[in-house]
Design a protein around this motif. Structure first.
Motif, short mmCIF file in Angstrom:
data_model
loop_
_atom_site.label_atom_id
_atom_site.label_comp_id
_atom_site.label_asym_id
_atom_site.label_seq_id
_atom_site.Cartn_x
_atom_site.Cartn_y
_atom_site.Cartn_z
N LYS A 1 43.75 39.33 51.17
CA LYS A 1 44.76 38.80 50.23
C LYS A 1 44.10 37.95 49.16
O LYS A 1 44.46 38.04 47.99
CB LYS A 1 45.80 37.95 50.99
CG LYS A 1 46.85 38.75 51.69
CD LYS A 1 47.89 37.82 52.25
CE LYS A 1 49.01 38.62 52.87
NZ LYS A 1 50.07 37.73 53.37
N LYS B 1 42.38 40.28 46.68
CA LYS B 1 43.36 40.92 45.78
C LYS B 1 43.88 39.92 44.74
O LYS B 1 44.06 40.25 43.58
CB LYS B 1 44.53 41.50 46.57
CG LYS B 1 44.20 42.77 47.31
CD LYS B 1 45.44 43.32 47.99
CE LYS B 1 45.13 44.64 48.67
NZ LYS B 1 46.33 45.23 49.28
N LYS B 2 44.10 38.69 45.17
CA LYS B 2 44.60 37.65 44.26
C LYS B 2 43.55 37.34 43.20
O LYS B 2 43.87 37.23 42.00
CB LYS B 2 44.95 36.39 45.07
CG LYS B 2 45.62 35.32 44.26
CD LYS B 2 46.04 34.17 45.14
CE LYS B 2 46.77 33.12 44.35
NZ LYS B 2 47.22 32.00 45.17
N ARG C 1 41.18 39.36 42.15
CA ARG C 1 41.06 40.56 41.30
C ARG C 1 42.20 40.58 40.27
O ARG C 1 41.98 40.86 39.11
CB ARG C 1 41.09 41.82 42.18
CG ARG C 1 40.97 43.11 41.42
CD ARG C 1 39.69 43.31 40.67
NE ARG C 1 38.59 43.40 41.60
CZ ARG C 1 37.32 43.34 41.25
NH1 ARG C 1 36.98 43.20 40.01
NH2 ARG C 1 36.37 43.41 42.15
N ARG C 2 43.41 40.26 40.71
CA ARG C 2 44.58 40.23 39.83
C ARG C 2 44.38 39.17 38.73
O ARG C 2 44.66 39.42 37.57
CB ARG C 2 45.83 39.93 40.66
CG ARG C 2 47.10 40.39 40.00
CD ARG C 2 48.33 40.21 40.88
NE ARG C 2 48.22 40.95 42.13
CZ ARG C 2 48.52 40.48 43.33
NH1 ARG C 2 48.97 39.25 43.48
NH2 ARG C 2 48.38 41.22 44.41
N ILE C 3 43.92 38.00 39.09
CA ILE C 3 43.68 36.92 38.12
C ILE C 3 42.60 37.35 37.13
O ILE C 3 42.72 37.12 35.92
CB ILE C 3 43.30 35.61 38.84
CG1 ILE C 3 44.53 35.07 39.58
CG2 ILE C 3 42.77 34.58 37.86
CD1 ILE C 3 44.23 33.89 40.49
N ILE D 1 41.86 40.41 36.18
CA ILE D 1 42.44 41.43 35.29
C ILE D 1 43.34 40.78 34.24
O ILE D 1 43.29 41.14 33.06
CB ILE D 1 43.19 42.50 36.11
CG1 ILE D 1 42.20 43.35 36.89
CG2 ILE D 1 44.06 43.38 35.21
CD1 ILE D 1 42.82 44.32 37.87
N ILE D 2 44.13 39.80 34.65
CA ILE D 2 45.01 39.09 33.70
C ILE D 2 44.17 38.36 32.66
O ILE D 2 44.46 38.43 31.45
CB ILE D 2 45.96 38.13 34.45
CG1 ILE D 2 47.00 38.94 35.24
CG2 ILE D 2 46.65 37.18 33.47
CD1 ILE D 2 47.84 38.11 36.19
#
Length: 155
Positions: free
Chosen positions: A5, A8-9, A11-13, A15-16
């Protein structure tokens, strides 16, 4: 599970953040590209009322005043442009469009220096009936423009 988790968090940050940087960079490049590409249109009355700075490039439009078109040495041309209320002298060095002439609509791009519009580009109508919209609007405001199609419609 908790490690997945967090990954993934992160990776998401990432990408943003990358997306935001790309959007800001693209906006900056677009603004940089347009900084010299946007030329505002003015008619002779606007130029006389509020003279632009000598460094400002803008578009001037109106009718070429009859009797003012003078072809000088080589490709140097002088003439005056009017919107029916004011007249601005224009100088241009280059080859004029084929349909350029006296009492015809034109738009020039250039700078207003010492009371003379120094054009770097001249555009003229592309057929016998055409009048640039900006020129037509300023001539209508001063009462000089008469729509040639209005006479046909009333007959």
């Amino acid at each position: 599970m908790s490690g997945l988790k967090n990954l993934k968090k992160k990776r998401r940050i990432q990408i943003i953040i990358i997306t935001l940087v790309a959007v800001v960079l693209a906006g900056g490049l677009i603004g940089f590209g347009f900084r010299d590409g946007i030329n505002f249109y003015r008619d002779p009355s606007d130029v006389i009322a509020e003279p632009p700075q000598p460094t400002e490039t803008f578009r001037l439009g109106g009718l070429v005043v009859e009797g003012t078109l003078v072809r000088g040495e080589s490709e140097e041309i002088t003439f005056s442009v009017s919107d029916g209320a004011e007249v601005i002298p224009v100088t241009y060095t280059g080859i004029l469009p084929d349909l350029f002439g006296e009492n015809q609509g034109m738009i020039g791009t250039g700078k207003y220096i010492n009371g003379v519009f120094e054009a770097s580009e001249i555009l003229a109508k592309h057929d016998e009936e055409y009048m640039p919209k900006e020129v037509m609007d300023s001539l209508k405001e001063t009462g000089v423009y008469v729509d040639p199609n209005a006479a046909e419609a009333s007959n």
